[in-house]
Design an enzyme around this catalytic site. Structure first.
Site, PDB file in Angstrom:
ATOM      1  N   HIS A 295     -35.990 -83.094  35.312  1.00 56.74           N
ATOM      2  CA  HIS A 295     -37.087 -82.267  34.807  1.00 56.74           C
ATOM      3  C   HIS A 295     -36.844 -80.786  35.051  1.00 56.74           C
ATOM      4  CE1 HIS A 295     -40.117 -85.829  34.653  1.00 56.74           C
ATOM      5  NE2 HIS A 295     -39.450 -85.678  33.537  1.00 56.74           N
ATOM      6  N   GLU A 537     -63.694 -76.649  17.311  1.00 54.97           N
ATOM      7  CA  GLU A 537     -62.834 -77.743  17.758  1.00 54.97           C
ATOM      8  C   GLU A 537     -63.552 -79.081  17.683  1.00 54.97           C
ATOM      9  OE1 GLU A 537     -61.671 -76.731  21.758  1.00 54.97           O
ATOM     10  OE2 GLU A 537     -63.625 -75.864  22.188  1.00 54.97           O
ATOM     11  N   ASP A 561     -57.820 -79.732  19.742  1.00 57.37           N
ATOM     12  CA  ASP A 561     -58.968 -80.631  19.876  1.00 57.37           C
ATOM     13  C   ASP A 561     -59.553 -81.003  18.522  1.00 57.37           C
ATOM     14  OD1 ASP A 561     -59.107 -81.219  22.556  1.00 57.37           O
ATOM     15  OD2 ASP A 561     -60.296 -79.460  23.063  1.00 57.37           O
ATOM     16  N   CYS A 608     -56.240 -70.520  17.026  1.00 57.79           N
ATOM     17  CA  CYS A 608     -55.608 -70.274  18.319  1.00 57.79           C
ATOM     18  C   CYS A 608     -54.941 -71.517  18.891  1.00 57.79           C
ATOM     19  CB  CYS A 608     -56.618 -69.725  19.326  1.00 57.79           C
ATOM     20  SG  CYS A 608     -57.984 -70.855  19.686  1.00 57.79           S
TER      21      CYS A 608
END
Length: 671
Positions: A295, A537, A561, A608
């Site tokens: 990672h 959203e 979302d 955004c």
């Protein structure tokens, strides 16, 4: 009982991310679920246990499911594994042929060493030897009750800290890198691991000794697995171990501080260490251990830091006053290189720097389409440093300032004074450019110690964002609003934005606005120059955008979302996540409705969410009437370039075509 015989076709086997997806899916069922690989059988609801199976690509697992919902669980698990557990998987070849790739032997000079390429790039500079964190474990024992309480408190603090890190990494890098730390959250939440710690505490060991012993055993077990990627996950266990130990022992997690641009030498770097590196000071890093699938290597690639790993014990022969050349593409490390070698590296770096400088200079200009339409390009950020990076890369303002960075990772609510100082600093950094502050967006999925949220079946559909603040913590919202208004008044900035998240109904917007108006009157600060808007959203807000547009100053569409709610798909779902695409025509229609409603009322609309930075979405969003696109700092120059190479008229044609299609795949095929 249901039984499954499945093959794992993920390229790197059942490593952390697919394992996390499988464990999460198993936990959603009440049935007892076991996974067997070879002679070992484990609990499918334990992250650590699943990782220790060491399942490689093409490895076979046997799943036993016993319980009331065993049929549904069997179908879901089979579908998830076949689909790749959230990753793309290639169908197995049927012609019986395999292709082996071998590194060509390379003859090395006396001052050269060969490691494993982990992150491309070229660097030269002085050595800085990284000091690993070390902990002195106490021997005293405060009693089972006190030790268990200390452990529970440390788990909570660590979870809060990791949640904050997930948000920061998502903002700075991407959701993919943030998944690494979501996997750390899953390790932390592993019930078998926690129970073993609690059992040891009850048997007379203190919390620090117990936690370290359990984590060390699990990490050692992982490191012995005969698979490079899975063995590398031992670093993740040790990372979580060290993070929680720091809280138990009240010690700092940081090592020595870097003061000048240098090349880091380390035995290995944890994911947390790598994510904390300052890319302006860390020219490259070299480790004696580790692999390209670790990672730390993944994060280094995302951060653009050259890296060579697995250099071996020979790295210890490099003196602390040495100068190095590191080639992250070839894995070559040159110790105390000749002047000629350094000049060659400098020449190549100069060439690359000139290209970057030219792009940056253009990026600072407005982005106009070929037919003269301006599209504002703003940045997304969560700190003054983020905003400075956005401004440096050409951002015309900040379209999304995530204020939860101030609230996460703390044991108590930040004071009005602390918030005022932070917001003032951000406005100062942006030097008069517009900053749109999103009020605290938090809920059951982002727990903090000082906010009590009841356990919810689905926190994403519960009390989060403005709902939580209005219903339970109005004073916390008002404190934030006071700090924002005072910072705006004292900054001299002409215009500032405040937007409220998770607004689905007009009543929620009106209550949020009422709080803002009352605070402004209480402080005697005019709202002139402050735009108030909502994030779109929640689909209900988009569908009711005409009514909202009569009252708000702007819309900012959070496509992450909005997509998840429109498609009814969790973006982290192991089998469905790939279908949660913001370019699905259903989502695009909601964006179009929002833009039309905004313009019909003389208001502006921005995007955004992640879709704003998606190259396939740029022309479509412009064509749908989006006025402002807000993206992470690295995406700004390329986004402006795409805008300049488009015409509004052509964008509108592409957008209308996209709306007529039936799937995201068809939309992406438009090119």
């Amino acid at each position: 009982m249901q039984q499954l015989d499945l093959v794992i076709y993920n390229e790197t086997g059942l490593h952390a991310r697919p394992a996390k997806a499988l464990v999460k899916l198993a936990k959603s069922f009440d049935s007892d679920i076991k996974i067997q690989h070879g002679e070992k059988k484990v609990n499918a609801k334990s992250m650590i246990s699943v990782l220790t199976l060491g399942v490689k690509k093409s490895g076979r697992i046997f799943v036993e499911i016993d319980g009331d919902d065993e049929v549904a669980a069997s179908e879901a698990i089979e579908s998830a594994v076949v689909s790749g557990l959230g990753e793309e998987v290639k169908a197995p070849k049927t012609n019986g042929h395999t292709v082996a790739h071998k590194m060509m032997e390379q003859k090395l000079a006396d001052n050269q060493m060969k490691g494993i390429p982990a992150s491309t790039g070229l660097a030269h500079g002085p050595v800085f030897r990284w000091s690993e964190k070390s902990f002195d474990l106490p021997s005293d024992y405060a009693g089972a009750a006190e030790e268990l309480k200390q452990f529970a408190d440390a788990v909570l603090k660590t979870r809060t800290e990791l949640n904050a890190l997930v948000i920061r990494i998502t903002a700075d890098l991407s959701a993919e890198e943030a998944e690494i730390f979501n996997a750390h959250l899953e390790i932390l939440a592993d019930q078998e691991l926690q129970q073993e710690v609690k059992d040891r505490i009850k048997a007379g060991e203190n919390s620090a000794q117990s936690w370290y012993a359990v984590c060390d055993a699990q990490a050692n077990a992982l490191s012995q697995i005969d698979d490079e990627t899975l063995a590398a996950r031992s670093a993740d266990v040790r990372d979580v171990c060290g993070r929680l130990l720091a809280h138990l022992l009240n010690q700092s997690q940081s090592g020595k501080t870097l003061h000048q641009p240098s090349i880091l030498l380390a035995r290995d770097l944890s994911p947390s260490d790598t994510a904390s590196l300052n890319a302006n000071l860390v020219l490259a890093f070299v480790t004696s251990e580790g692999g390209p699938n670790a990672h730390s290597a993944i994060i280094a690639r995302a951060m653009g830091i050259p890296a060579v790993v697995g250099l071996g014990p020979g790295m210890d022969s490099i003196s602390d006053d040495a100068t190095l050349i590191v080639n992250g593409a070839t894995g070559l490390v040159e110790v105390n290189p000749s002047d000629e070698s350094i000049e060659k590296v400098k020449a190549e770096q100069d060439k690359q720097a000139q290209k970057a400088a030219a792009m940056l200079a253009v990026a600072k200009d407005f982005a106009l389409t070929q037919d003269g339409v301006r599209v504002e390009v703003f940045g997304n950020g969560g700190s003054a440093a983020d905003c400075g990076s956005c401004k440096g890369n050409g951002a015309e303002g900040i379209g999304l300032l995530r204020t939860e960075f101030l609230f996460l990772g703390k044991n108590e609510e930040p004071s009005e004074a602390e918030q005022y100082d932070t917001y003032s600093n951000i406005l100062s950094v942006m030097d008069g450019r517009t900053v749109i502050f999103r009020t605290l967006d938090i809920g059951g999925d982002k727990p903090v110690p000082y906010i009590t949220v009841p356990n919810e079946e689905n926190p994403f559909l519960g009390e989060r964002g403005v709902r939580l603040m209005i219903n339970h913590y109005p004073e916390m919202l008002r404190t934030q609003l006071k700090a924002l208004l005072r910072a705006y008044r004292d900054s001299g900035t002409e215009k500032m934005g405040i937007m409220f998240p998770m607004v689905g109904q007009l009543s929620e917007w009106r209550k949020a606005k009422q709080h803002t108006v009352e605070v402004s009157k209480e402080l005697g600060i005019s709202l002139d120059g402050i735009e108030m808007g909502v994030m779109i959203e929640v689909p209900s807000a988009a569908l009711n955008a005409v009514a909202f547009a009569q009252e708000v100053d702007f819309f900012s569409i959070g496509t992450n979302d909005l997509t998840q709610y429109t498609m009814a798909i969790d973006r982290q779902h192991p089998t469905l996540a790939g279908q949660a695409d913001g370019l699905d025509p259903a989502v695009l229609r909601l964006i179009a409705m929002t833009a039309d409603a905004a313009h019909g009322a003389g208001k502006w609309v921005g995007v955004c969410g992640e879709l704003a930075a998606d190259p396939a979405a740029t022309q479509i969003l412009i064509g749908l009437g989006i006025d402002e696109l807000s993206v992470n700092n690295k995406a700004i120059p390329s986004l402006k370039d795409r805008i300049r190479n488009s015409s509004k008229a052509q964008c509108e044609k592409v957008a209308q075509k996209a709306l007529s299609l039936s799937s995201a795949a068809e939309v992406r095929a438009l090119g």
